[in-house]
Design a protein around this motif. Structure first.
Motif, PDB file in Angstrom:
ATOM      1  N   VAL A  38       9.264   0.068  -9.952  1.00 10.10           N
ATOM      2  CA  VAL A  38       7.951  -0.446  -9.532  1.00 10.10           C
ATOM      3  C   VAL A  38       7.641  -1.751 -10.261  1.00 10.10           C
ATOM      4  N   PHE A  41       9.568  -5.979  -9.954  1.00 11.45           N
ATOM      5  CA  PHE A  41       9.120  -7.172  -9.233  1.00 11.45           C
ATOM      6  C   PHE A  41       7.610  -7.343  -9.259  1.00 11.45           C
ATOM      7  N   TRP A 134       0.463  -5.934  -5.337  1.00  8.73           N
ATOM      8  CA  TRP A 134       0.306  -4.545  -4.897  1.00  8.73           C
ATOM      9  C   TRP A 134       1.443  -3.705  -5.419  1.00  8.73           C
ATOM     10  N   ILE A 136       2.840   0.576  -4.829  1.00 12.01           N
ATOM     11  CA  ILE A 136       2.665   1.919  -4.265  1.00 12.01           C
ATOM     12  C   ILE A 136       3.700   2.811  -4.956  1.00 12.01           C
ATOM     13  N   GLY A 142       7.312   2.807   1.978  1.00 11.05           N
ATOM     14  CA  GLY A 142       7.984   2.787   3.281  1.00 11.05           C
ATOM     15  C   GLY A 142       7.259   3.593   4.351  1.00 11.05           C
ATOM     16  N   GLN A 143       5.975   3.923   4.117  1.00 14.90           N
ATOM     17  CA  GLN A 143       5.203   4.694   5.112  1.00 14.90           C
ATOM     18  C   GLN A 143       4.057   3.865   5.685  1.00 14.90           C
ATOM     19  N   GLY A 144       4.106   2.568   5.437  1.00 16.09           N
ATOM     20  CA  GLY A 144       3.072   1.691   5.990  1.00 16.09           C
ATOM     21  C   GLY A 144       1.795   1.654   5.161  1.00 16.09           C
ATOM     22  N   GLY A 146       1.193   0.404   2.024  1.00 18.50           N
ATOM     23  CA  GLY A 146       0.929  -0.901   1.401  1.00 18.50           C
ATOM     24  C   GLY A 146       0.311  -1.853   2.413  1.00 18.50           C
ATOM     25  N   THR A 147       0.842  -1.869   3.621  1.00 18.04           N
ATOM     26  CA  THR A 147       0.316  -2.752   4.678  1.00 18.04           C
ATOM     27  C   THR A 147      -1.114  -2.340   5.032  1.00 18.04           C
ATOM     28  N   ASN A 174      13.109  -8.398  -2.780  1.00 17.57           N
ATOM     29  CA  ASN A 174      12.045  -7.386  -2.663  1.00 17.57           C
ATOM     30  C   ASN A 174      11.415  -7.445  -1.268  1.00 17.57           C
ATOM     31  N   SER A 177       7.885  -6.210  -0.190  1.00 21.72           N
ATOM     32  CA  SER A 177       6.692  -6.996  -0.476  1.00 21.72           C
ATOM     33  C   SER A 177       6.553  -8.182   0.478  1.00 21.72           C
ATOM     34  N   ARG A 179       7.786  -8.583   3.371  1.00 18.65           N
ATOM     35  CA  ARG A 179       7.553  -8.149   4.755  1.00 18.65           C
ATOM     36  C   ARG A 179       6.045  -7.912   4.968  1.00 18.65           C
ATOM     37  N   LYS A 183       3.667  -9.520   7.751  1.00 17.61           N
ATOM     38  CA  LYS A 183       2.825  -8.701   8.638  1.00 17.61           C
ATOM     39  C   LYS A 183       1.352  -9.112   8.541  1.00 17.61           C
TER      40      LYS A 183
HETATM   41  C1  LIG Z   1       6.025  -3.703  -2.120  1.00 15.02           C
HETATM   42  C2  LIG Z   1       5.381  -2.361  -1.831  1.00 15.02           C
HETATM   43  C3  LIG Z   1       3.929  -2.382  -2.311  1.00 15.02           C
HETATM   44  C4  LIG Z   1       5.412  -2.126  -0.327  1.00 15.02           C
HETATM   45  O1  LIG Z   1       4.595  -1.007  -0.037  1.00 15.02           O
HETATM   46  P1  LIG Z   1       4.974   0.017   1.104  1.00 15.02           P
HETATM   47  O2  LIG Z   1       3.821   0.937   1.285  1.00 15.02           O
HETATM   48  O3  LIG Z   1       6.283   0.614   0.797  1.00 15.02           O
HETATM   49  O4  LIG Z   1       5.099  -1.003   2.333  1.00 15.02           O
HETATM   50  P2  LIG Z   1       5.031  -0.638   3.890  1.00 15.02           P
HETATM   51  O5  LIG Z   1       5.517   0.760   4.085  1.00 15.02           O
HETATM   52  O6  LIG Z   1       3.676  -1.003   4.370  1.00 15.02           O
HETATM   53  O7  LIG Z   1       6.151  -1.623   4.459  1.00 15.02           O
HETATM   54  C5  LIG Z   1       5.972  -2.984   4.654  1.00 15.02           C
HETATM   55  C6  LIG Z   1       7.200  -3.567   5.310  1.00 15.02           C
HETATM   56  O8  LIG Z   1       8.251  -3.653   4.347  1.00 15.02           O
HETATM   57  C7  LIG Z   1       9.368  -2.935   4.795  1.00 15.02           C
HETATM   58  N1  LIG Z   1       9.942  -2.284   3.634  1.00 15.02           N
HETATM   59  C8  LIG Z   1       9.330  -1.423   2.783  1.00 15.02           C
HETATM   60  N2  LIG Z   1      10.175  -1.086   1.799  1.00 15.02           N
HETATM   61  C9  LIG Z   1      11.340  -1.737   2.044  1.00 15.02           C
HETATM   62  C10 LIG Z   1      12.609  -1.806   1.395  1.00 15.02           C
HETATM   63  N3  LIG Z   1      12.842  -1.137   0.265  1.00 15.02           N
HETATM   64  N4  LIG Z   1      13.578  -2.557   1.943  1.00 15.02           N
HETATM   65  C11 LIG Z   1      13.347  -3.250   3.082  1.00 15.02           C
HETATM   66  N5  LIG Z   1      12.173  -3.258   3.727  1.00 15.02           N
HETATM   67  C12 LIG Z   1      11.179  -2.501   3.216  1.00 15.02           C
HETATM   68  C13 LIG Z   1       8.845  -1.926   5.784  1.00 15.02           C
HETATM   69  O9  LIG Z   1       9.855  -1.524   6.666  1.00 15.02           O
HETATM   70  C14 LIG Z   1       7.763  -2.732   6.445  1.00 15.02           C
HETATM   71  O10 LIG Z   1       8.283  -3.670   7.348  1.00 15.02           O
HETATM   72  P3  LIG Z   1       8.421  -3.368   8.923  1.00 15.02           P
HETATM   73  O11 LIG Z   1       7.082  -2.890   9.369  1.00 15.02           O
HETATM   74  O12 LIG Z   1       8.837  -4.661   9.460  1.00 15.02           O
HETATM   75  O13 LIG Z   1       9.439  -2.289   9.038  1.00 15.02           O
HETATM   76  C15 LIG Z   1       6.146  -1.201  -2.508  1.00 15.02           C
HETATM   77  O14 LIG Z   1       7.463  -1.229  -2.077  1.00 15.02           O
HETATM   78  C16 LIG Z   1       6.110  -1.294  -4.017  1.00 15.02           C
HETATM   79  O15 LIG Z   1       5.193  -0.820  -4.652  1.00 15.02           O
HETATM   80  N6  LIG Z   1       7.132  -1.912  -4.635  1.00 15.02           N
HETATM   81  C17 LIG Z   1       7.184  -2.011  -6.093  1.00 15.02           C
HETATM   82  C18 LIG Z   1       6.139  -2.962  -6.635  1.00 15.02           C
HETATM   83  C19 LIG Z   1       6.306  -4.354  -6.084  1.00 15.02           C
HETATM   84  O16 LIG Z   1       7.416  -4.833  -5.966  1.00 15.02           O
HETATM   85  N7  LIG Z   1       5.185  -5.001  -5.747  1.00 15.02           N
HETATM   86  C20 LIG Z   1       5.174  -6.325  -5.176  1.00 15.02           C
HETATM   87  C21 LIG Z   1       5.401  -7.427  -6.116  1.00 15.02           C
HETATM   88  S1  LIG Z   1       5.339  -9.028  -5.282  1.00 15.02           S
END
Ligand SMILES: CC(C)(COP(=O)(O)OP(=O)(O)OC[C@H]1O[C@@H](n2cnc3c(N)ncnc32)[C@H](O)[C@@H]1OP(=O)(O)O)[C@@H](O)C(=O)NCCC(=O)NCCS
Length: 227
Positions: A38, A41, A134, A136, A142-144, A146-147, A174, A177, A179, A183
């Motif tokens: 987490v 990045f 952000w 999660i 990966g369940q939408g 964050g979006t 990453n 993030s 993506r 979106k």
């Molecule tokens: C970044 C983060 C907040 C995304 O939250 P999330 O709830 O998983 O995101 P969503 O489910 O809304 O997905 C957003 C998009 O990213 C894509 N995605 C999510 N995780 C992914 C992964 N590991 N690899 C590739 N794509 C990914 C999803 O498929 C979606 O795109 P799509 O609708 O085109 O398919 C979460 O992965 C996280 O907490 N990461 C660690 C902390 C971090 O890196 N924060 C950001 C720093 S800039």
């Protein structure tokens, strides 16, 4: 420019409660954030670590050393707790219009993440230009979610607080993030070097993004759903 003095509001979306933070959930958020998957990045190694220890951001050995020092500090709740208390105090203070941070909960009451629309250090003279961050919990990525949280918070920031622009970046490695940024309708404006590195010791690049209200209103999902 002075930002409109608007307090943080709570939001309910299809799957989430997005709430003004309290101290109650901060330990759980810290516990999520100390997972290296987490924070890797999310939490760049702060400049103070490089400065205090005479380390150089362009050198992979120094970058890794700075990260180790930072992780030791991050893993110590007793050391971190005062920062979390200060964060909550500052959110509750008169200045809270400048600090937009929300805790993200499932409707079951479980806290699963955080979203922040913070001042952008590179545009400190204009608080209407903001950065966004952000995270999660890995269990729920990966369940939408964050979006879903980002859309709700940005509606508020553009419509009510009337910020002008988000300028931010995310590691190319990453995609979860950047993506979300796409979106949200944000435009990719370039690339820059980060302080992140991969398992092969390569210093990683970030994509840079910029988004304003018009970009957000024209985001891909809003056209299909008519929002
Ligand atoms: C970044 C983060 C907040 C995304 O939250 P999330 O709830 O998983 O995101 P969503 O489910 O809304 O997905 C957003 C998009 O990213 C894509 N995605 C999510 N995780 C992914 C992964 N590991 N690899 C590739 N794509 C990914 C999803 O498929 C979606 O795109 P799509 O609708 O085109 O398919 C979460 O992965 C996280 O907490 N990461 C660690 C902390 C971090 O890196 N924060 C950001 C720093 S800039």
């Amino acid at each position: 420019m002075i930002l409109k003095n608007i307090s943080i509001k709570n939001f309910e979306t299809e799957k989430l409660l997005i709430k003004k933070p309290t101290m109650d959930e901060q330990f759980t958020l810290w516990d999520i954030l100390r997972d290296e998957n987490v924070n890797r990045f999310y939490f760049p190694t702060p400049d103070r670590i490089f400065i205090k220890n005479g380390l150089n951001k362009d050198n992979i050995v120094d970058l890794k050393q700075a990260r180790r020092i930072f992780m030791e500090q991050l893993n110590d709740w007793e050391r971190q707790k005062p920062f979390y208390e200060k964060k909550i105090d500052s959110i509750n203070s008169e200045d809270n219009s400048q600090k937009f941070t929300w805790s993200i909960f499932l409707k079951s009451g479980e806290v699963i993440g955080q979203i922040t629309v913070q001042p952008n250090d590179e545009y400190a003279e204009n608080p209407a230009i903001r950065d966004i961050g952000w995270f999660i919990s890995p269990k729920y990525q990966g369940q939408g979610l964050g979006t879903e949280a980002a859309i709700e918070v940005l509606k508020f920031m553009f419509d009510e607080v009337e910020i002008e622009q988000i300028i931010t970046s995310a590691a190319i490695d990453n995609p979860g993030s950047w993506r979300i940024m796409e979106k949200l309708g944000f435009e990719r404006t370039g690339e820059k070097q980060s302080t992140y590195f991969d398992d092969d010791d390569n210093i990683l690049m970030c994509y840079c993004y910029s988004g304003n209200k018009e970009n957000f209103l024209n985001r891909p999902s809003s056209k299909s759903k008519g929002l």
